[in-house]
Write an enzyme that holds these catalytic residues in place. Structure first.
Site, PDB file in Angstrom:
ATOM      1  N   LYS A  27      58.350  57.189  24.018  1.00 38.88           N
ATOM      2  CA  LYS A  27      59.522  58.072  24.069  1.00 38.88           C
ATOM      3  C   LYS A  27      59.307  59.313  23.207  1.00 38.88           C
ATOM      4  O   LYS A  27      59.508  60.442  23.660  1.00 38.88           O
ATOM      5  CB  LYS A  27      60.754  57.293  23.591  1.00 38.88           C
ATOM      6  CG  LYS A  27      62.024  58.104  23.661  1.00 38.88           C
ATOM      7  CD  LYS A  27      63.235  57.277  23.293  1.00 38.88           C
ATOM      8  CE  LYS A  27      63.528  56.281  24.391  1.00 38.88           C
ATOM      9  NZ  LYS A  27      64.524  55.299  24.042  1.00 38.88           N
ATOM     10  N   ARG A 100      66.895  55.901  18.132  1.00 41.51           N
ATOM     11  CA  ARG A 100      66.364  55.136  19.264  1.00 41.51           C
ATOM     12  C   ARG A 100      64.986  54.568  18.967  1.00 41.51           C
ATOM     13  O   ARG A 100      64.224  55.163  18.217  1.00 41.51           O
ATOM     14  CB  ARG A 100      66.235  56.031  20.501  1.00 41.51           C
ATOM     15  CG  ARG A 100      67.534  56.585  20.998  1.00 41.51           C
ATOM     16  CD  ARG A 100      67.275  57.749  21.944  1.00 41.51           C
ATOM     17  NE  ARG A 100      68.503  58.460  22.243  1.00 41.51           N
ATOM     18  CZ  ARG A 100      69.285  58.192  23.284  1.00 41.51           C
ATOM     19  NH1 ARG A 100      68.952  57.245  24.128  1.00 41.51           N
ATOM     20  NH2 ARG A 100      70.387  58.874  23.480  1.00 41.51           N
ATOM     21  N   GLY A 109      65.075  48.153  27.123  1.00 39.83           N
ATOM     22  CA  GLY A 109      66.234  47.424  26.608  1.00 39.83           C
ATOM     23  C   GLY A 109      65.915  46.312  25.629  1.00 39.83           C
ATOM     24  O   GLY A 109      66.806  45.569  25.228  1.00 39.83           O
ATOM     25  N   MET A 111      64.663  46.615  22.573  1.00 37.44           N
ATOM     26  CA  MET A 111      64.939  46.942  21.166  1.00 37.44           C
ATOM     27  C   MET A 111      66.273  47.686  21.086  1.00 37.44           C
ATOM     28  O   MET A 111      66.951  47.866  22.080  1.00 37.44           O
ATOM     29  CB  MET A 111      63.790  47.753  20.595  1.00 37.44           C
ATOM     30  CG  MET A 111      62.545  46.911  20.378  1.00 37.44           C
ATOM     31  SD  MET A 111      61.225  47.846  19.653  1.00 37.44           S
ATOM     32  CE  MET A 111      60.727  48.910  20.970  1.00 37.44           C
ATOM     33  N   ARG A 369      59.367  59.343  31.326  1.00 41.32           N
ATOM     34  CA  ARG A 369      58.227  58.441  31.128  1.00 41.32           C
ATOM     35  C   ARG A 369      57.696  58.058  32.510  1.00 41.32           C
ATOM     36  O   ARG A 369      58.414  58.215  33.516  1.00 41.32           O
ATOM     37  CB  ARG A 369      58.653  57.188  30.365  1.00 41.32           C
ATOM     38  CG  ARG A 369      59.708  56.409  31.089  1.00 41.32           C
ATOM     39  CD  ARG A 369      60.180  55.218  30.293  1.00 41.32           C
ATOM     40  NE  ARG A 369      61.349  54.645  30.958  1.00 41.32           N
ATOM     41  CZ  ARG A 369      62.259  53.903  30.354  1.00 41.32           C
ATOM     42  NH1 ARG A 369      62.175  53.649  29.086  1.00 41.32           N
ATOM     43  NH2 ARG A 369      63.263  53.409  31.026  1.00 41.32           N
ATOM     44  N   HIS A 487      69.328  47.235  34.038  1.00 42.56           N
ATOM     45  CA  HIS A 487      68.198  46.529  33.432  1.00 42.56           C
ATOM     46  C   HIS A 487      67.601  45.462  34.327  1.00 42.56           C
ATOM     47  O   HIS A 487      66.391  45.309  34.398  1.00 42.56           O
ATOM     48  CB  HIS A 487      68.605  45.930  32.089  1.00 42.56           C
ATOM     49  CG  HIS A 487      68.382  46.902  30.987  1.00 42.56           C
ATOM     50  ND1 HIS A 487      69.342  47.277  30.121  1.00 42.56           N
ATOM     51  CD2 HIS A 487      67.275  47.618  30.669  1.00 42.56           C
ATOM     52  CE1 HIS A 487      68.855  48.179  29.291  1.00 42.56           C
ATOM     53  NE2 HIS A 487      67.597  48.406  29.614  1.00 42.56           N
ATOM     54  N   ARG A 594      33.625  25.940  55.038  1.00 46.37           N
ATOM     55  CA  ARG A 594      33.450  24.534  54.670  1.00 46.37           C
ATOM     56  C   ARG A 594      33.520  23.707  55.952  1.00 46.37           C
ATOM     57  O   ARG A 594      34.613  23.509  56.489  1.00 46.37           O
ATOM     58  CB  ARG A 594      34.550  24.086  53.712  1.00 46.37           C
ATOM     59  CG  ARG A 594      34.481  24.682  52.304  1.00 46.37           C
ATOM     60  CD  ARG A 594      35.681  24.213  51.499  1.00 46.37           C
ATOM     61  NE  ARG A 594      35.545  24.407  50.080  1.00 46.37           N
ATOM     62  CZ  ARG A 594      36.185  25.344  49.372  1.00 46.37           C
ATOM     63  NH1 ARG A 594      36.977  26.194  49.979  1.00 46.37           N
ATOM     64  NH2 ARG A 594      36.027  25.409  48.064  1.00 46.37           N
ATOM     65  N   ARG A 653      28.354  26.087  55.188  1.00 43.31           N
ATOM     66  CA  ARG A 653      27.866  25.064  54.269  1.00 43.31           C
ATOM     67  C   ARG A 653      27.794  23.721  54.977  1.00 43.31           C
ATOM     68  O   ARG A 653      28.723  23.348  55.695  1.00 43.31           O
ATOM     69  CB  ARG A 653      28.826  24.971  53.077  1.00 43.31           C
ATOM     70  CG  ARG A 653      28.414  23.914  52.087  1.00 43.31           C
ATOM     71  CD  ARG A 653      29.287  23.927  50.864  1.00 43.31           C
ATOM     72  NE  ARG A 653      30.581  23.306  51.112  1.00 43.31           N
ATOM     73  CZ  ARG A 653      31.520  23.203  50.182  1.00 43.31           C
ATOM     74  NH1 ARG A 653      31.347  23.720  48.984  1.00 43.31           N
ATOM     75  NH2 ARG A 653      32.650  22.606  50.460  1.00 43.31           N
ATOM     76  N   GLU A 781      25.863  24.950  41.644  1.00 44.05           N
ATOM     77  CA  GLU A 781      27.093  24.368  41.099  1.00 44.05           C
ATOM     78  C   GLU A 781      26.815  23.306  40.049  1.00 44.05           C
ATOM     79  O   GLU A 781      27.727  22.691  39.518  1.00 44.05           O
ATOM     80  CB  GLU A 781      28.002  23.768  42.188  1.00 44.05           C
ATOM     81  CG  GLU A 781      27.429  23.760  43.549  1.00 44.05           C
ATOM     82  CD  GLU A 781      28.300  23.160  44.638  1.00 44.05           C
ATOM     83  OE1 GLU A 781      29.536  23.201  44.556  1.00 44.05           O
ATOM     84  OE2 GLU A 781      27.715  22.639  45.597  1.00 44.05           O
ATOM     85  N   SER A 800      24.694  30.911  46.172  1.00 46.75           N
ATOM     86  CA  SER A 800      26.136  31.146  46.120  1.00 46.75           C
ATOM     87  C   SER A 800      26.688  30.260  45.015  1.00 46.75           C
ATOM     88  O   SER A 800      26.530  29.034  45.047  1.00 46.75           O
ATOM     89  CB  SER A 800      26.785  30.812  47.460  1.00 46.75           C
ATOM     90  OG  SER A 800      28.176  30.928  47.326  1.00 46.75           O
ATOM     91  N   GLY A 802      29.027  28.075  43.171  1.00 41.06           N
ATOM     92  CA  GLY A 802      30.219  27.254  43.355  1.00 41.06           C
ATOM     93  C   GLY A 802      30.802  27.026  41.971  1.00 41.06           C
ATOM     94  O   GLY A 802      30.507  26.043  41.303  1.00 41.06           O
ATOM     95  N   THR A 803      31.609  27.979  41.545  1.00 41.88           N
ATOM     96  CA  THR A 803      32.076  27.926  40.152  1.00 41.88           C
ATOM     97  C   THR A 803      33.149  26.862  39.925  1.00 41.88           C
ATOM     98  O   THR A 803      33.474  26.560  38.789  1.00 41.88           O
ATOM     99  CB  THR A 803      32.584  29.305  39.686  1.00 41.88           C
ATOM    100  OG1 THR A 803      33.357  29.859  40.743  1.00 41.88           O
ATOM    101  CG2 THR A 803      31.436  30.219  39.345  1.00 41.88           C
ATOM    102  N   CYS A 867      31.481  31.681  45.542  1.00 47.72           N
ATOM    103  CA  CYS A 867      32.489  31.227  46.506  1.00 47.72           C
ATOM    104  C   CYS A 867      33.484  30.264  45.874  1.00 47.72           C
ATOM    105  O   CYS A 867      34.340  29.723  46.539  1.00 47.72           O
ATOM    106  CB  CYS A 867      31.817  30.608  47.729  1.00 47.72           C
ATOM    107  SG  CYS A 867      30.868  29.134  47.336  1.00 47.72           S
ATOM    108  N   TYR A 887      28.052  39.857  46.070  1.00 50.35           N
ATOM    109  CA  TYR A 887      29.400  39.786  46.651  1.00 50.35           C
ATOM    110  C   TYR A 887      30.219  38.693  45.971  1.00 50.35           C
ATOM    111  O   TYR A 887      29.672  37.813  45.302  1.00 50.35           O
ATOM    112  CB  TYR A 887      29.328  39.536  48.162  1.00 50.35           C
ATOM    113  CG  TYR A 887      28.815  38.165  48.535  1.00 50.35           C
ATOM    114  CD1 TYR A 887      29.677  37.066  48.583  1.00 50.35           C
ATOM    115  CD2 TYR A 887      27.466  37.957  48.820  1.00 50.35           C
ATOM    116  CE1 TYR A 887      29.204  35.800  48.905  1.00 50.35           C
ATOM    117  CE2 TYR A 887      26.991  36.701  49.134  1.00 50.35           C
ATOM    118  CZ  TYR A 887      27.874  35.628  49.177  1.00 50.35           C
ATOM    119  OH  TYR A 887      27.421  34.376  49.476  1.00 50.35           O
TER     120      TYR A 887
HETATM  121  C1  PEP Z   1      32.669  25.171  44.282  1.00 50.55           C
HETATM  122  O1  PEP Z   1      32.290  24.117  43.780  1.00 50.55           O
HETATM  123  O2  PEP Z   1      32.938  26.183  43.614  1.00 50.55           O
HETATM  124  C2  PEP Z   1      32.871  25.267  45.733  1.00 50.55           C
HETATM  125  C3  PEP Z   1      33.159  26.412  46.308  1.00 50.55           C
HETATM  126  O3  PEP Z   1      32.803  24.124  46.438  1.00 50.55           O
HETATM  127  P1  PEP Z   1      33.997  23.064  46.553  1.00 50.55           P
HETATM  128  O4  PEP Z   1      35.196  23.670  45.917  1.00 50.55           O
HETATM  129  O5  PEP Z   1      34.174  22.818  48.000  1.00 50.55           O
HETATM  130  O6  PEP Z   1      33.426  21.901  45.805  1.00 50.55           O
HETATM  131 MG    MG Z   2      31.510  22.559  45.074  1.00 48.81          MG
END
Ligand code: PEP
Ligand code: MG
Length: 912
Positions: A27, A100, A109, A111, A369, A487, A594, A653, A781, A800, A802-803, A867, A887
């Site tokens: 402000k 203010r 709003g 404060m 603002r 508000h 899948r 897969r 993975e 790829s 697989g987290t 993925c 990617y």
């Molecule tokens: C993973 O493990 O990240 C994955 C994509 O495979 P899924 O979730 O099918 O085990």
């Molecule tokens: Mg997996």
């Protein structure tokens, strides 16, 4: 040189400017800019800002002020007095000021503010004289000062906690005022005469003394310093703290305090006050949009007690169309305001939220603002401003947050259902999208019910800033008072939450916890549905759908993002429908198909039945027979998907889950299966039982199935390659990538590659083809796979990540059982957040980096993607960009978010 704590603005000059937000708060910085910048020099009531450093000092030094501050404030007051030709505390011609708050980022709003400071028994007569004898106006200003000051300074800042909502000093004073109105038969505050108000002020002061055991201060300096201190205290007030937690605003920022000359919008019918936006914050249209109240003070607009009038034709709605607009009532002033708003937007190159006051036919700009906006409006404004050449494409991309983009993909009420339901009531559409929930009447209940997993809609006469946590917990907010700038509307819009305000058909009885709408009685816990885009309220629970309607602006915006980003964005899609949807959203392929999903959901019965036969087969011959039966289903599914993604890569897969997941549990199904296999039920139960595993997530799944049953892999690979061959013959451009899951050693990959090569040869001969473009690769993975990535890349043409599994196995946290302990980890700060949602960059992220480095060392052009669920989460996407992945891949509805995050990752990197 001593530190400067006070920054003056006014008279076409300013000590500060817009770039000093950290020191002067949003402000203060913007007031300085509006008042002093050579392109603006707008009529801002002069004043000065006490810096955020003073706030920090105040908290570090047991609420004391730094040396020299008092003198600096006194000096600034002198300047102000000179400029205004009025003196603070002067009995003849008194100067009044407002105090203010203003943090670096707007906290609407959350404060405190105190207006009309400087009114005392000594200065009242002078002000009456200088307002042409308008003693009603002066006593009204005085009673507002008393109400605000006693509430903000004498109660809240003093740390006095009222027993309940009703016993706070403000409520008590309101009760006294209400009783007087009732006794005199008045309908509105405006009916109170000068004498009434004068009496009220005496009654108020008596009440304050009785309740708070203190006199209301009759000294202008005491009022000023009381106000300044109260603003600093309000930085650590309950609602400011919870707002900061939600918005991620650090406690160390502190607030600035701006002391500004009062101007009055309530000096008669040539006075007014209002709020406006340089573009419509609800839908982004490039139209000046706003509301105002004649003969009123700013707090009246925000509190939503009276229905505000539109500032122009464009701002008219069903609810205010009969009110005279500012453009009609004061055309010259409107023109001036219109000119200022245009200049402000051009200067700031963004939509501005403006507060203005008209005092006796003179326009003052009180604040500007960057305006909050919802997702659809953010995207539209970014695209329009880019096309208008107001901003560059990089800025357009940075103007939309991933969360705002998500709003565009929010559910809406199924239009078909909406057509057949009559709305119970209508209000102002303050926050977009649809929402259903059970009615609750207090913020506290909203929080508690939501904790129990219930979906609630918070229904209030008006929401006040203390309701912020409940508003957050609710699916949506519905109020009966207030305009588009109240508000509730501001806060909901900032969050992109579904919200309807000003729904006057609502009659709430808080004590009975019920609401009457158009003769209908609804109780706590009853379901209602809101359409926040239209402002409609429905009884019951209407079905929702995803807002997948073609949205040209969104697609154009995504194309701009696409021209900036480096990362590819693919989708995780298991059906041709998903593939098509994602392609509309500019997905550049499929990062995970899948195969097992063809056995779930609609129309999967036959395929599933055959799969079950495969699973319980005892001999290879039995299994092969069943696999042959399944083959056409697989091929068709894969072919349809490859066709939907024609020309783009599709990662397919091979079967991943442990087989026992598919064994039927129902007796009828078991009997049918036994009959078909020509075995006894007992025999079947024996075979199914043998598949049982104690720890299936680490059991017979992924590549291990293909090692034990090579025919399962070969059938799947054949389905992929034959589908591609057929498409090639049809003139299409299929590009399958065959992916082996749950791999931990290169020998597993080699084993499967032998199968793949054999099948490939056979398919080429069968279709008389020379080549089918495809890749053979692996998922990463398992932590071991990361360490041996160099070897894996000798065989795999792509990785790829697989987290989901990599996080599971990296932490040793079962992905299905985290509910029992993860909330405690987060509460105790052991983990900052759920690592299954956002990549744990320092641990799992390190694994990812090692795998990429080792893999690319072996194979320079190794394609690397992700993925796991993290592929659509903005911070994880930025991480994937930084570590050089090719990617990310995520569910279709997160594709736009990933595209935006990928583009922003490039821009953030450049900024560094
Ligand atoms: C993973 O493990 O990240 C994955 C994509 O495979 P899924 O979730 O099918 O085990
Ligand atoms: Mg997996």
């Amino acid at each position: 040189m001593a530190r400067k704590y006070v920054y003056f603005f006014g008279g076409g000059k300013a000590d500060g400017n817009e770039s000093m937000k950290n020191l002067l708060g949003g402000k203060g910085a913007n007031l300085a800019e509006m008042a002093g910048h050579k392109d603006l020099r707008l009529p801002v009531p002069p004043g000065f800002t006490v810096t955020t450093e003073v706030c920090l000092y105040y908290y570090k030094n047991r609420k004391a002020y730094p040396k020299g501050l008092k003198e600096e404030v006194a000096g600034a007051l002198k300047k102000l007095e000179k400029l205004m030709a009025k003196d603070f505390g002067d009995p003849v011609n008194p100067l009044l000021v407002s105090v203010r708050s203003g943090a670096r980022r707007s906290m609407p709003g959350m404060m405190e503010t105190v207006l009309n400071i400087g009114l005392t028994t000594k200065t009242i007569p002078g002000l009456i004289k200088h307002s042409s004898g308008n003693s009603r106006f002066v006593y009204d200003a005085y009673r507002r000062l008393i109400m605000m000051y006693s509430d903000v300074v004498m109660e809240k800042a003093a740390g006095i906690e009222p027993k309940d909502d009703e016993s706070g000093i403000r409520k008590q004073l309101e009760k006294i005022m209400g009783a007087m109105k009732k006794e005199k038969g008045y309908k509105s505050d405006a009916d109170l005469t000068a004498d009434d108000l004068k009496k009220l002020c005496v009654l108020f002061k008596d009440k304050i003394k009785e309740a708070l055991h203190k006199e209301f201060p009759d000294d202008h300096h005491e009022q000023l310093w009381g106000g300044i201190g109260a603003v600093f205290v309000s930085w650590n007030g309950k609602r400011a703290v919870s707002y900061r937690r939600i918005e991620g605003i650090p406690d160390e920022w502190g607030t600035a305090v701006t002391v500004q000359t009062m101007v009055f919008g309530n000096m008669g019918n040539d006075s007014a006050t209002g709020v406006a936006f340089t573009r419509n914050p609800g839908n982004g249209e490039n139209q000046f949009y706003g509301e105002f109240l004649m003969n009123a003070q700013g707090e009246d607009v925000v509190a939503g007690i009276r229905t505000p009038a539109p500032i122009n034709e464009y701002s008219k709605s069903e609810y205010n169309k009969d009110l005279v607009s500012l453009e009609e009532a004061m055309p010259k002033i409107y023109k001036e305001l219109f000119d200022y708003q245009g200049r402000l937007e051009k200067h700031y190159r963004d939509m501005q939220d403006i507060e203005f006051t008209i005092e006796k036919g003179r326009l003052f700009m009180l604040q500007c603002r960057v305006g909050k906006r919802n997702g659809p409006a953010a995207v539209r404004m970014a695209m329009d401003m880019f096309k208008e050449k107001l901003i560059k494409k990089e800025e357009a991309v940075m103007r939309v947050s991933p969360a705002q983009l998500e709003e565009l993909l929010h559910p809406i009420i199924d239009p078909k259902a909406e057509m057949t339901h009559k709305a119970l009531a209508k209000g102002l559409p303050a926050g977009p999208g649809g929402a259903s929930g059970q009615i609750v009447y207090s913020a506290k209940d909203a929080v508690e019910w939501a904790k129990q997993g219930k979906k609630v809609i918070l229904v209030r006469e008006e929401t006040n800033p203390e309701d912020v946590e409940g508003m957050r917990a609710a699916e949506a907010i519905l109020t009966c008072r207030g305009g588009m700038t109240s508000h509730a509307a501001l806060v909901a819009r900032g969050w992109g939450k579904c919200c309807i305000v000003g729904c006057s058909a609502l009659h709430i009885d808080y004590a009975k916890k019920e609401v009457q709408i158009d003769g209908k009685l609804l109780n706590e816990g009853d379901w209602i549905t809101l359409n926040g885009t239209k402002g409609n309220v429905y009884e019951g629970r209407l079905p929702m759908i995803d807002a997948s309607e073609e949205n040209k602006i969104l697609i154009d915006f995504l194309k701009i993002c696409g021209s900036i980003k480096r990362l590819g964005v693919r989708t995780n899609a298991d059906t041709p429908d998903d593939a098509r949807k994602a392609r509309q959203f500019q997905a550049e392929g499929i990062g995970l198909f899948r195969t097992e999903h063809m056995f779930y959901g609609k129309g999967s019965d036959e395929a599933l039945f055959i799969l079950r036969k495969i699973i319980v087969s005892k001999t290879e011959a039995e299994r092969k027979k069943a696999l042959d039966e399944l083959f056409p289903y697989m091929k068709k599914d894969i072919k349809d998907t490859l066709e939907a993604m024609d020309g783009l890569p599709v990662v397919i897969r091979l079967l991943d889950p442990p087989l026992h997941e598919f064994v039927p549990r129902e007796q009828v199904k078991l009997e049918q299966l036994a009959k078909d296999l020509n075995i006894t039920l007992q025999d079947l139960s024996g075979r199914a039982g043998a598949l049982h595993e104690s720890n299936p997530m680490m059991g017979h799944r992924g590549v291990r199935l293909g090692i034990t049953y090579p025919e399962v892999s070969s059938t799947q690979i054949r389905a992929v390659l034959e589908a591609a061959a057929e498409l090639l013959k049809e003139g299409r451009h299929p590009y399958p990538e065959i992916m082996i899951p749950v791999v931990s050693d290169v020998k597993e990959l080699n084993d499967q590659l032998v199968i793949a090569k054999q099948v490939y040869k056979e398919v080429l001969i069968k279709y008389n083809l020379k080549k089918i473009k495809h890749l053979f690769g692996t998922m990463i993975e398992i932590p071991r796979a990361v360490l041996v990535a160099g070897q894996l890349a000798q065989v795999a043409e792509f990785f790829s990540y697989g987290t989901n599994d990599l996080t599971q196995m990296g932490f040793g946290f079962s992905r299905d059982d985290i509910g029992g302990f993860l909330p405690d980890y987060i509460k105790k700060g052991i983990l900052p957040e759920d690592p299954f949602q956002s990549i744990d960059q320092e641990g799992i992220g390190e694994l990812i980096k090692i795998g990429i480095e080792r893999g690319r060392k072996t194979r320079k052009d190794l394609e690397v993607g992700i993925c796991g669920e993290h592929g659509g989460e903005p911070r994880s996407v930025e991480f994937c960009h930084r570590v050089g992945m090719d990617y990310v891949s995520c569910s279709p509805f997160r594709v736009p978010i990933a595209i935006l995050a990928a583009a922003q990752a490039v821009l953030k990197e450049k900024k560094k």
